[in-house]
Design an enzyme around this catalytic site. Structure first.
Site, PDB file in Angstrom:
ATOM      1  N   GLU A 183       0.849  -1.196   0.000  1.00 16.17           N
ATOM      2  CA  GLU A 183       0.000   0.000   0.000  1.00 16.17           C
ATOM      3  C   GLU A 183       0.881   1.241   0.000  1.00 16.17           C
ATOM      4  O   GLU A 183       1.996   1.216   0.533  1.00 16.17           O
ATOM      5  CB  GLU A 183      -0.911  -0.020   1.223  1.00 16.17           C
ATOM      6  N   ASP A 226      -3.690   5.311   6.380  1.00 20.60           N
ATOM      7  CA  ASP A 226      -4.345   6.454   7.024  1.00 20.60           C
ATOM      8  C   ASP A 226      -5.219   5.933   8.161  1.00 20.60           C
ATOM      9  O   ASP A 226      -4.738   5.697   9.263  1.00 20.60           O
ATOM     10  CB  ASP A 226      -5.155   7.223   5.975  1.00 20.60           C
ATOM     11  N   LYS A 284       0.637   7.353   8.262  1.00 22.07           N
ATOM     12  CA  LYS A 284       0.280   8.697   8.715  1.00 22.07           C
ATOM     13  C   LYS A 284       0.036   8.661  10.218  1.00 22.07           C
ATOM     14  O   LYS A 284      -0.792   7.913  10.715  1.00 22.07           O
ATOM     15  CB  LYS A 284      -0.951   9.204   7.971  1.00 22.07           C
ATOM     16  N   PHE A 287      -1.665  16.143   3.895  1.00 25.21           N
ATOM     17  CA  PHE A 287      -2.067  15.566   2.627  1.00 25.21           C
ATOM     18  C   PHE A 287      -0.853  15.549   1.694  1.00 25.21           C
ATOM     19  O   PHE A 287      -0.347  16.592   1.304  1.00 25.21           O
ATOM     20  CB  PHE A 287      -3.201  16.369   1.988  1.00 25.21           C
ATOM     21  N   VAL A 288      -0.403  14.348   1.364  1.00 26.42           N
ATOM     22  CA  VAL A 288       0.828  14.195   0.589  1.00 26.42           C
ATOM     23  C   VAL A 288       0.549  13.629  -0.790  1.00 26.42           C
ATOM     24  O   VAL A 288      -0.396  12.860  -0.991  1.00 26.42           O
ATOM     25  CB  VAL A 288       1.846  13.312   1.330  1.00 26.42           C
ATOM     26  N   ARG A 296       0.858  12.089  -9.355  1.00 26.70           N
ATOM     27  CA  ARG A 296       1.457  10.775  -9.141  1.00 26.70           C
ATOM     28  C   ARG A 296       2.889  10.694  -9.664  1.00 26.70           C
ATOM     29  O   ARG A 296       3.716   9.951  -9.124  1.00 26.70           O
ATOM     30  CB  ARG A 296       0.631   9.683  -9.836  1.00 26.70           C
TER      31      ARG A 296
END
Length: 202
Positions: free
Chosen positions: A121, A125, A153, A174-175, A187
């Protein structure tokens, strides 16, 4: 190989405190993890998996689309027999927060019965998606199920989850980049950066 979930708040090989690097994209607050840091850490993860699965012929399952870069680089660093498959699931859509509802969009081509599965993955989160997938693969008869996440995270997990391999522990931001997206963009950035909040604010 296996560690309990709480130990991964600050895994020793991971980055818990980042030095912000020069911003190289107008839409980013900062670069969080450089291209070189990614490559070095993924190589270490590959060595760990080689050691742990040397005689198990693992099945590595890439969760599309975000984990493709991670999968590509990681598998080249694993020096043992393995096979690969791909699964697409959705819990975000084009939003920046998970809905908590997991939908399988593309299922596996390979059976997992009696296989040693490693789920790859991009980011962990809430953990709801990975919890669902681990339970799903066990239900299909997998011999074992491990999780390898590039990013964890910090402070956002909603369920207890056993995680075997973590690349980096990151702040709750938020990355994007290195496979991670917002509305299918960013991406292709070769590093991971923090997206400006005004670009995804509700």
């Amino acid at each position: 190989m296996t560690s309990d979930y709480p130990e991964f708040v600050h895994p020793s090989p991971a980055v818990a405190a980042f030095e912000e690097q020069p911003v190289s994209h107008d839409d980013l607050v900062c670069t969080l993890i450089s291209e070189d840091q990614l490559h070095r850490r993924v190589a270490q993860m590959g060595a760990d998996i080689t050691r742990d699965y040397a005689d198990k012929d693992p099945l590595l399952i890439c969760i599309l689309k975000g984990a493709v870069y991670f999968m590509t680089d990681l598998t080249r660093m694993i020096d043992c027999s393995l096979t690969m498959d791909f699964m697409a699931v959705s819990s975000y859509g084009d939003a920046h927060k998970t809905s908590g509802v997991v939908r399988i969009i593309k299922d596996l081509n390979e059976p997992v019965t009696d296989r040693h599965v490693i789920i790859l993955e991009d980011i962990l989160d809430t953990g709801l998606t990975l919890k669902y997938l681990a339970r799903n693969f066990h239900g299909r008869g997998a011999a074992s199920v491990a999780i390898a996440t590039l990013l964890l995270k910090e402070g956002t997990q909603a369920v207890p989850l056993d995680i075997q391999y973590v690349g980096f522990t990151i702040p709750d931001a938020f990355v994007v980049g290195y496979g991670l997206d917002y509305a299918q963009h960013y991406r292709n950035l070769p590093y991971i950066g923090v997206l400006k909040p005004e670009l995804y604010a509700d």
